[in-house]
Design an enzyme around this catalytic site. Structure first.
Site, PDB file in Angstrom:
ATOM      1  N   THR A 145       0.830  -1.205   0.000  1.00  0.00           N
ATOM      2  CA  THR A 145       0.000   0.000   0.000  1.00  0.00           C
ATOM      3  C   THR A 145       0.864   1.255   0.000  1.00  0.00           C
ATOM      4  O   THR A 145       1.797   1.374   0.795  1.00  0.00           O
ATOM      5  CB  THR A 145      -0.891   0.005   1.251  1.00  0.00           C
ATOM      6  OG1 THR A 145      -1.660  -1.206   1.287  1.00  0.00           O
ATOM      7  CG2 THR A 145      -1.819   1.201   1.251  1.00  0.00           C
ATOM      8  N   GLU A 146       0.555   2.171  -0.915  1.00  0.00           N
ATOM      9  CA  GLU A 146       1.265   3.452  -1.042  1.00  0.00           C
ATOM     10  C   GLU A 146       2.778   3.262  -1.238  1.00  0.00           C
ATOM     11  O   GLU A 146       3.566   4.142  -0.944  1.00  0.00           O
ATOM     12  CB  GLU A 146       1.008   4.353   0.176  1.00  0.00           C
ATOM     13  CG  GLU A 146      -0.444   4.482   0.597  1.00  0.00           C
ATOM     14  CD  GLU A 146      -1.328   5.142  -0.438  1.00  0.00           C
ATOM     15  OE1 GLU A 146      -0.806   5.599  -1.459  1.00  0.00           O
ATOM     16  OE2 GLU A 146      -2.553   5.198  -0.227  1.00  0.00           O
ATOM     17  N   PHE A 147       3.157   2.099  -1.711  1.00  0.00           N
ATOM     18  CA  PHE A 147       4.567   1.760  -1.927  1.00  0.00           C
ATOM     19  C   PHE A 147       5.393   1.838  -0.627  1.00  0.00           C
ATOM     20  O   PHE A 147       6.590   2.095  -0.664  1.00  0.00           O
ATOM     21  CB  PHE A 147       5.201   2.640  -3.010  1.00  0.00           C
ATOM     22  CG  PHE A 147       5.019   2.099  -4.397  1.00  0.00           C
ATOM     23  CD1 PHE A 147       5.983   1.305  -4.997  1.00  0.00           C
ATOM     24  CD2 PHE A 147       3.871   2.377  -5.119  1.00  0.00           C
ATOM     25  CE1 PHE A 147       5.814   0.794  -6.270  1.00  0.00           C
ATOM     26  CE2 PHE A 147       3.686   1.872  -6.409  1.00  0.00           C
ATOM     27  CZ  PHE A 147       4.669   1.074  -6.976  1.00  0.00           C
ATOM     28  N   SER A 347      -6.008   2.894   3.821  1.00  0.00           N
ATOM     29  CA  SER A 347      -5.062   3.997   4.081  1.00  0.00           C
ATOM     30  C   SER A 347      -5.666   5.381   3.851  1.00  0.00           C
ATOM     31  O   SER A 347      -5.254   6.361   4.466  1.00  0.00           O
ATOM     32  CB  SER A 347      -3.813   3.834   3.207  1.00  0.00           C
ATOM     33  OG  SER A 347      -4.130   3.987   1.837  1.00  0.00           O
TER      34      SER A 347
END
Length: 436
Positions: A145-147, A347
């Site tokens: 998630t979100e790198f 997130s």
């Protein structure tokens, strides 16, 4: 032979409705169904359906010479199935071509890796099983998630059976090195690490429709020339973007679809270039070295850090309160509570509480709240109601268990298990002969 790797994030959050203290204990409907439905249908019409149709046309035109990868969150799949099942069908059509790879992530698009490894493992396993059911192949590549990435992530992924992990090609991590190669995580030498080319990704993802950009308008030929220009110092150019950049962030009127339709021919005009997927790339390209990432990084445009999601006390308070409930939720194992608990981990909920970047939301992913304080209050009200339901479920479970223990077991008769004697034969009755 340099390769171009296109990978797109496909994610849709469930937005919370305005939930006040007067709703707590009275109404446990947390999400804004109307807003979620409207947003998904708009995105499906503007982005997913036309872009998937275009990619399918390009694959049919170029065959195995054109390939692409997707990382689809579980919340996106939930909304596709709920509001626009034709979007799932369009992704299945792409999967059937054999030219598309589906990359794994946490199903709820959560930050679980930072706070609960058990939760993380469970979410990844469930999401991989879902991807295999839908698209026919178990993922071997992972994008967090979100790198979010550090040295610990590939260690956990290797235990889950992954071979490849994607991350941001941040300057503070690369130093003098180029993102245009395959690397190894320093913590897991048997895995491959692919790093995003930030500049070339942002040229399409962020700058394409910016009239103030000195390279506007961007054509497929110009972009292909930029890729070709690094051929002598590149083996793999990773273009990782949010799929919203097609048709939503950059509307069809900007020429983004025309650009994408012309891109394969422009790139393939040089015979030494090709398109690839992450899993295919690491089979053909050897790592050139190790990458050490002791601290977490992300693909946030400013600091490549976690401050957009965890930069203030409200965000930290919300996420700590959430993950403190994880063991209790899993112990109760009630489907409705598990469902809501996972949705609350997305997130985006914490991004909406950001004070540092509150005004910096992209037009295709606007903040549904008027202020980060409204977002925080709403989230904590929802979480308070959720904990009330969880406590009630725990009490019911405990009462059921106590009742089971107190219920006396019926006593067996004293002669239970003893063989009863046969009744005496009646007078005159014939005796049956026992067969030899």
């Amino acid at each position: 032979m340099p390769a171009l790797c296109l990978c797109y994030e496909v994610h849709e959050p469930y937005r919370l409705r305005r939930y006040t203290v007067f709703d707590m204990g009275q109404n446990s409907v947390y999400e804004d169904d109307d807003r979620n439905c409207d947003a998904l249908l708009l995105t499906a019409r503007a982005c997913y359906l036309p872009m998937n149709d275009l990619l399918l046309k390009l694959i049919r035109r170029y065959g195995k010479d054109f390939k692409v990868a997707f990382s689809i969150s579980g919340t996106a799949l939930d909304q596709f199935e709920q509001y626009a099942p034709e979007v799932v069908d369009s992704f299945k059509a792409l999967a059937d071509t054999g030219c598309v790879e589906f990359v794994a992530e946490t199903g709820p698009h959560s930050l679980a890796f930072l706070y609960s490894r058990d939760e993380f493992d469970l979410q990844v396993k469930e999401h991989c099983a879902r991807i295999k059911r839908l698209f026919g192949k178990k993922p071997v590549t992972f994008r967090n998630t979100e790198f979010f990435y550090n040295n610990d992530l590939p260690v956990a992924l290797e235990k889950l059976g992954f071979k490849v992990v994607l991350a941001e090609g941040a300057d503070h991590v690369l130093g003098w090195r180029s993102p245009n190669y395959v690397y190894r995580p320093v913590s897991t030498p048997n895995m491959s690490l692919l790093l995003r080319n930030i500049s070339l990704s942002a040229d399409i993802g962020l700058r394409f429709s910016d009239h103030g950009w000195n390279q506007w308008p961007l054509t497929a030929e110009k972009y292909a020339d930029w890729c070709h220009s690094v051929a002598d110092s590149a083996e793999l150019i990773n273009i990782f973007n949010d799929y919203h950049c097609f048709g939503l962030r950059h509307s069809g009127e900007t020429g983004i679809f025309d650009f994408m339709e012309a891109l394969p021919a422009a790139v393939l005009s040089r015979k030494d270039f090709r398109f690839t997927t992450p899993a295919e790339a690491v089979k053909k390209i050897e790592p050139v070295g190790e990458i050490d990432v002791p601290e977490f990084m992300s693909w946030d445009d400013e600091g490549r850090d976690l401050t957009a999601w965890l930069g203030n006390d409200m965000q930290k308070d919300a996420i700590h309160a959430l993950y403190a409930l994880a063991p209790r939720v899993r112990k109760v194992n009630a489907p409705d509570l598990t469902h809501d608990f996972e949705r609350l981990q997305t997130s985006d909920h914490f991004r909406y509480i950001s004070t540092k970047w509150f005004a910096d939301f992209l037009s295709d992913r606007p903040n549904p709240f008027n202020s980060p304080y409204d977002a925080y209050i709403t989230y904590m009200n929802v979480l308070a109601d959720f904990e009330m339901r969880l406590t009630a479920a725990e009490e019911t479970l405990a009462a059921t268990g106590a009742a089971t223990k107190k219920t006396p077991r019926a006593k067996a008769p004293a002669d239970a298990g003893k063989k009863k004697a046969a009744p005496p034969a009646k007078a005159g009755a014939k005796t049956r002969k026992t067969p030899a």
